[in-house]
Every structure is written in C-alpha cells, then in structure tokens.
Design an enzyme around this catalytic site. Structure first.
Site, PDB file in Angstrom:
ATOM      1  NE  ARG A  18      33.546  45.767  32.099  1.00 19.09           N
ATOM      2  CZ  ARG A  18      33.449  44.815  33.024  1.00 19.09           C
ATOM      3  NH1 ARG A  18      32.310  44.221  33.243  1.00 19.09           N
ATOM      4  NH2 ARG A  18      34.482  44.464  33.744  1.00 19.09           N
ATOM      5  CE  LYS A  24      38.451  42.296  31.783  1.00 12.96           C
ATOM      6  NZ  LYS A  24      38.285  42.644  33.205  1.00 12.96           N
ATOM      7  CG  ASN A  25      41.102  40.260  34.643  1.00  9.86           C
ATOM      8  OD1 ASN A  25      40.521  41.289  34.294  1.00  9.86           O
ATOM      9  ND2 ASN A  25      40.467  39.166  35.017  1.00  9.86           N
ATOM     10  CG  ASP A  76      37.149  35.583  35.080  1.00  8.06           C
ATOM     11  OD1 ASP A  76      36.129  35.765  35.755  1.00  8.06           O
ATOM     12  OD2 ASP A  76      38.138  36.340  35.130  1.00  8.06           O
ATOM     13  CB  CYS A 110      28.912  43.952  40.014  1.00 11.67           C
ATOM     14  SG  CYS A 110      29.678  42.369  39.936  1.00 11.67           S
ATOM     15  CG  LEU A 128      36.041  31.813  43.038  1.00 14.41           C
ATOM     16  CD1 LEU A 128      37.077  32.241  42.030  1.00 14.41           C
ATOM     17  CD2 LEU A 128      36.607  31.983  44.430  1.00 14.41           C
ATOM     18  NE  ARG A 184      33.052  44.667  41.880  1.00 12.41           N
ATOM     19  CZ  ARG A 184      32.554  45.147  43.005  1.00 12.41           C
ATOM     20  NH1 ARG A 184      31.472  45.870  42.980  1.00 12.41           N
ATOM     21  NH2 ARG A 184      33.140  44.897  44.159  1.00 12.41           N
ATOM     22  NE  ARG A 237      33.499  41.054  41.456  1.00  9.69           N
ATOM     23  CZ  ARG A 237      33.992  41.144  40.224  1.00  9.69           C
ATOM     24  NH1 ARG A 237      33.187  41.393  39.230  1.00  9.69           N
ATOM     25  NH2 ARG A 237      35.271  40.978  40.013  1.00  9.69           N
ATOM     26  N   PRO A 238      32.492  42.340  47.852  1.00  6.19           N
ATOM     27  CG  PRO A 238      32.718  41.163  49.855  1.00  6.19           C
ATOM     28  CD  PRO A 238      32.211  41.031  48.452  1.00  6.19           C
ATOM     29  CB  ILE A 239      36.600  46.345  48.413  1.00  2.96           C
ATOM     30  CG1 ILE A 239      35.618  47.428  48.888  1.00  2.96           C
ATOM     31  CG2 ILE A 239      36.479  46.147  46.926  1.00  2.96           C
ATOM     32  CD1 ILE A 239      36.123  48.810  48.611  1.00  2.96           C
ATOM     33  CG  ASP A 240      35.607  42.350  53.401  1.00  4.06           C
ATOM     34  OD1 ASP A 240      35.443  42.101  52.187  1.00  4.06           O
ATOM     35  OD2 ASP A 240      35.734  41.449  54.255  1.00  4.06           O
ATOM     36  CG  LEU A 241      39.136  40.226  52.395  1.00  2.34           C
ATOM     37  CD1 LEU A 241      39.292  38.991  51.526  1.00  2.34           C
ATOM     38  CD2 LEU A 241      39.353  39.866  53.861  1.00  2.34           C
TER      39      LEU A 241
HETATM   40  C1  UD1 Z   1      39.306  39.215  39.780  1.00  2.00           C
HETATM   41  C2  UD1 Z   1      39.150  39.295  38.288  1.00  2.00           C
HETATM   42  C3  UD1 Z   1      37.863  38.623  37.849  1.00  2.00           C
HETATM   43  C4  UD1 Z   1      37.812  37.198  38.389  1.00  2.00           C
HETATM   44  C5  UD1 Z   1      38.060  37.179  39.885  1.00  2.00           C
HETATM   45  C6  UD1 Z   1      38.193  35.769  40.446  1.00  2.00           C
HETATM   46  C7  UD1 Z   1      40.290  41.348  37.718  1.00  2.00           C
HETATM   47  C8  UD1 Z   1      40.166  42.755  37.265  1.00  2.00           C
HETATM   48  N1  UD1 Z   1      39.141  40.692  37.895  1.00  2.00           N
HETATM   49  O1  UD1 Z   1      38.214  39.916  40.362  1.00  2.00           O
HETATM   50  O2  UD1 Z   1      37.827  38.607  36.431  1.00  2.00           O
HETATM   51  O3  UD1 Z   1      36.522  36.653  38.154  1.00  2.00           O
HETATM   52  O4  UD1 Z   1      39.293  37.856  40.189  1.00  2.00           O
HETATM   53  O5  UD1 Z   1      39.177  35.067  39.803  1.00  2.00           O
HETATM   54  O6  UD1 Z   1      41.364  40.817  37.856  1.00  2.00           O
HETATM   55  N2  UD1 Z   1      36.203  39.004  48.366  1.00  2.00           N
HETATM   56  C9  UD1 Z   1      35.844  39.407  49.624  1.00  2.00           C
HETATM   57  N3  UD1 Z   1      36.389  40.544  50.135  1.00  2.00           N
HETATM   58  C10 UD1 Z   1      37.290  41.297  49.451  1.00  2.00           C
HETATM   59  C11 UD1 Z   1      37.666  40.868  48.154  1.00  2.00           C
HETATM   60  C12 UD1 Z   1      37.106  39.723  47.629  1.00  2.00           C
HETATM   61  O7  UD1 Z   1      35.035  38.750  50.287  1.00  2.00           O
HETATM   62  O8  UD1 Z   1      37.755  42.308  49.971  1.00  2.00           O
HETATM   63  C13 UD1 Z   1      35.612  37.779  47.780  1.00  2.00           C
HETATM   64  C14 UD1 Z   1      34.760  38.046  46.537  1.00  2.00           C
HETATM   65  O9  UD1 Z   1      33.443  38.409  46.873  1.00  2.00           O
HETATM   66  C15 UD1 Z   1      34.843  36.722  45.813  1.00  2.00           C
HETATM   67  C16 UD1 Z   1      36.257  36.237  46.140  1.00  2.00           C
HETATM   68  O10 UD1 Z   1      36.659  36.956  47.296  1.00  2.00           O
HETATM   69  O11 UD1 Z   1      33.918  35.816  46.353  1.00  2.00           O
HETATM   70  C17 UD1 Z   1      37.257  36.452  45.035  1.00  2.00           C
HETATM   71  O12 UD1 Z   1      37.188  37.799  44.599  1.00  2.00           O
HETATM   72  P1  UD1 Z   1      38.437  38.573  44.002  1.00  2.00           P
HETATM   73  O13 UD1 Z   1      39.554  37.622  43.774  1.00  2.00           O
HETATM   74  O14 UD1 Z   1      38.702  39.769  44.860  1.00  2.00           O
HETATM   75  O15 UD1 Z   1      37.857  39.056  42.624  1.00  2.00           O
HETATM   76  P2  UD1 Z   1      38.290  40.371  41.884  1.00  2.00           P
HETATM   77  O16 UD1 Z   1      39.696  40.663  42.235  1.00  2.00           O
HETATM   78  O17 UD1 Z   1      37.263  41.418  42.066  1.00  2.00           O
END
Ligand code: UD1
Length: 420
Positions: free
Chosen positions: A399, A22-23, A307, A116, A329, A92, A121-125
C-alpha cells in the site's frame, strides 16, 4: 497471497532512491477534482494506495493515465459523485474526495471508512467543518451524504485537534468556496504544505502556508487550471531506510530526499549514535556500532511522526539499554510489538507506552504484517535477525512502499518475494 522471505545479514551498502510521497500524492490527486484542465503529476510512487485513489476517480468518470511515475488526470468527465464502500474500505484516505467533490458538484456521497487496525480514526472534524461551510450532512446506510446546493460558504474554522487529511479536505473545499476561509489549528505536515503551495500557484491564494493558521481565498465555484508539478519525496520511506542503515550498522545514501522534512527523525537517530552527511537532495547515514537507547513521543509535525514509531521501536531492540516510546496519536498503534516479541524482543507495553529493554538478539521466524508501518518494522527486525524471517500479509507494505524488495536488494539485502 505473497510473503517476504528475508535472511538476516551483516550489512547493507549503496544508494536508495526515494520515491514520491504517498501521503502527498493522495491529496494532490484528489485536488485534480478542482481542475478544469488535465493535470500532469510527476514523481508519484508506485504503490497500491495511489492505484486505489485513481480507480476511485475513474469510477466517478475521470480519466487517469498512470505510467511509470507520472499520471495525467482529467476530471472534466466526472459524472458520478459517490465513493462506494468497495473502494473506501480498502483505503481510509478515500475520504479526501469528499471536500473537492462537494465543492465542485454541490453534492457527494462517501462511504464511511469504518475502524482500522491502528485505532478508531473518526472523521468528525472533517464533517463539522464542512457543516460550518454550509453543507448539509446526513449519515445514511453507512454513507456520508453531503450537499451544498448553493455552494460552500467561507467561514472561520478551528479544529479541536490537528488532523492531516482533515486539513487537506477543508483546504480543498475552501478553495472553491465563496469568500475567505480561515482554518486555525491546521496541520503543518510537508504533505499539507505541498497541497497548499500547488493550489496557491494555480489561482487559489492561500496565506499562512506551513503555519497553523491558513487563510484560503475561495474562487466562488470556479474550477482552476493546474500546471504540471512534481510530488515531494517520501519522508517516511526515507526515514525507514535510514533506520535500515542504523539497525544494520551500514552506511547508506538516500537520493531524491529532502532532509528538511526529516528533522525529528534525524535528531532521534543522532541521539542513538548515527551521524549524517547532507546535500541538497541526499542524506548519507554513518551509523555507530553501539546504538544508544532513546525516548520518543509521537506528535504532529514538526515533532516526531507516528508513521516512524514502529521502525524506531524495531531499532530500539538493538540499542544498549532501555528505550521508551510513547504513541500519542493513535490508540492502537502497537500491533507490531507482539510480532517483535515473537522474534525475541524484550518489550513491555503499558497503555500507549512501550518500554524496550535492549539489546536483544532477534531470531527469524514467521511473522504477520498488521498495518503499513508495522510491516516495515518487521522488515527492519528481519534484516538483523538470526536466520530467516517470513513476513506474511505484505499487502500492507504494498500500500505504501514503492518496490521495497527491489530497493533493499539493490543495497545487498537477501530478500525474496514468494507466494504462500
Ligand atoms: C494522516 C496520514 C497517516 C498519519 C497520520 C498522522 C495520510 C493519508 N495519512 O492520517 O499516515 O499516521 O496523518 O500523522 O496522510 N481525528 C479525529 N477526528 C477527525 C480526524 C482525526 O479525532 O475528524 C484524530 C485521529 O483519530 C488521530 C488524530 O486526530 O488521533 C490525527 O489523525 P489525522 O491527522 O486525521 O490522521 P489521518 O489524516 O487519517
């Protein structure tokens, strides 16, 4: 709403075919936005998240023909660039369209995903990196509004933290950017590796694939031709069924699997007493009767995956002794603990560390799935519980697990899907 009714049983036996990941599928489908041709993708899992992303693309104007485990996606007909709240709120990973839409069309709106169950789970990066590439980003009325009227410009980006979808998003944005982007502290998950390999094989040169430093040679706005490819097997689905073998002390063979993606999971199962026979695309688990306790810390690939944390926590309830599981994480990824406690597990939670005091005889009862992997932990617990377990809210399982009920049934589980 459907629920699963599982009878605790003695053992399983047979072979389970692992589906496509899936991922890996999600970023690869988003990647089709960069293509000028119709893209054929094979070995997709039949799970709700894939349908959700295909629906999102269809809403934008793409055509998606999904049959069995194959899809043909034509994004040349896209007319809209807005990913609306009604879809993003259900998944997401919809954020994965931001980079490619912006790169191709110069503007994009994506609803903010919100919180969630497993954490903030921010997306700031993602956003910071796109801004570095010249995008103008505003957050307005719950939407990310991004524009890059003159196209994205390559630059040097260093992620403060490793992010899987963040890496995928920026790789896709950089693929059509003007110049050579260097991305440092990139994710090295096999799913990110496959995205880079497919792009690299189809006109976007990428160096450093599988390392923390990726160098992406952008096409300066030119869409690419993408040849047919097949999605890698799902290492988390595989890991979950290996845990099913270990917890029920059953010899199970998994086919269509890549053991090289399962290093940390196999190592921990070995520590707990299991042994394995590996071939090019199968893994057979030979579990031990006495399960040993374990120490686990979740980290980015190639370390132990978050996961798989919930599934190992369920397994640890059957180990003789004290297991310690630390989640690094996601701040809130222990929702399954209270449900496992209701089944009789002796687990103490202290912040992000769970101490499991095994071995516990679990009892079947009504439990509630709270997120995707937490749900599979409940399935594993139910397989060894005394009596019947009813797992509610299994839309979480739908899902991400392709035909879980059928696959477990094939190897002897007593499992029914019923309506509430
Ligand atoms: C992906 C996987 C999810 C898995 C996770 C960690 C998919 C669709 N989902 O989720 O199954 O559990 O990787 O292996 O592939 N973070 C920030 N800012 C950002 C982005 C992330 O602070 O902009 C933090 C998150 O809060 C978290 C860490 O970075 O603590 C890792 O998150 P991330 O690798 O981004 O997870 P996803 O890509 O959402």
């Amino acid at each position: 709403m459907d629920y699963l009714k599982i009878e605790g049983i003695k053992s399983l036996n047979g072979t389970i075919k692992i589906s496509g990941a899936k991922n890996a599928s999600l970023p690869l489908i988003a990647m089709t936005i960069l293509a000028k041709n119709s893209v054929h993708i094979k070995n997709l899992p039949s799970v709700v998240d894939i349908n959700t992303l295909l629906k999102l693309l269809t809403n934008l104007g793409a055509s998606c023909d999904f049959l069995d485990d194959r899809v043909v996606v034509d994004t040349s007909t896209i007319t809209q660039t807005k990913a609306t709240y009604d879809i993003v709120k259900t998944m997401r990973a919809s954020i994965l369209v931001l980079g490619p839409i912006l790169a191709r069309f110069g503007h994009c709106e994506v609803s903010l995903p919100g919180g969630c169950a497993i954490g903030q789970r921010p997306i700031d990066l993602h956003l910071k990196a796109l801004e570095q590439m010249g995008a103008i980003i505003n957050i307005k009325s719950g939407y990310i509004e991004a524009s890059a009227p003159n196209g994205l410009k390559a630059c040097n980006i260093s992620f403060d933290k490793i992010t899987v979808t963040g890496t995928a998003n920026i790789v896709m944005a950089a693929a059509l950017a003007d110049g050579i982007t260097t991305l440092t502290n990139a994710a090295r998950e096999p799913e990110v590796v496959q995205l880079c390999e497919v792009l690299n094989a189809n006109g976007v040169k990428i160096e450093g694939i599988g390392t923390a430093v990726l160098t992406i040679h952008g096409t300066n706005g030119k869409c690419i031709d993408i040849k047919e490819f097949s999605v890698i097997p799902d290492r988390i689905e595989a890991g979950t069924y290996l845990c099913a073998g270990a917890i029920t002390r059953s010899e199970l063979t998994l086919s269509n699997v890549q053991a090289k993606h399962l290093g940390a999971v196999l190592a921990k199962l070995e520590e707990m007493g299991s042994t394995f026979t590996l071939t090019d695309d199968t893994v057979t688990i030979h579990p031990s009767w006495d399960i040993k306790p374990v120490k686990i810390v979740t980290q980015e690939y190639p370390a132990f995956p978050t996961d798989m944390q919930a599934q190992f926590l369920a397994l640890a309830t059957q180990a003789d002794g004290v297991s310690i599981i630390e989640e690094r994480l996601f701040e809130n990824r222990f929702m399954h603990v209270s449900e496992l406690q209701r089944m009789g597990a002796d687990i103490t939670l202290n912040g992000n560390i769970a101490t499991v005091n095994g071995k516990n005889q679990l009892s079947g009862t009504d439990v509630m799935a709270t997120d995707l992997r937490a749900s599979s932990a409940l399935v594993l617990a139910a397989l060894v519980a005394n009596g019947t377990t009813n797992i509610h809210r299994i839309y979480h399982l739908d899902r991400g697990y392709d035909r879980l009920k059928e696959k477990l049934e094939m190897v002897g589980a007593k499992i029914q899907r019923l309506s509430e």
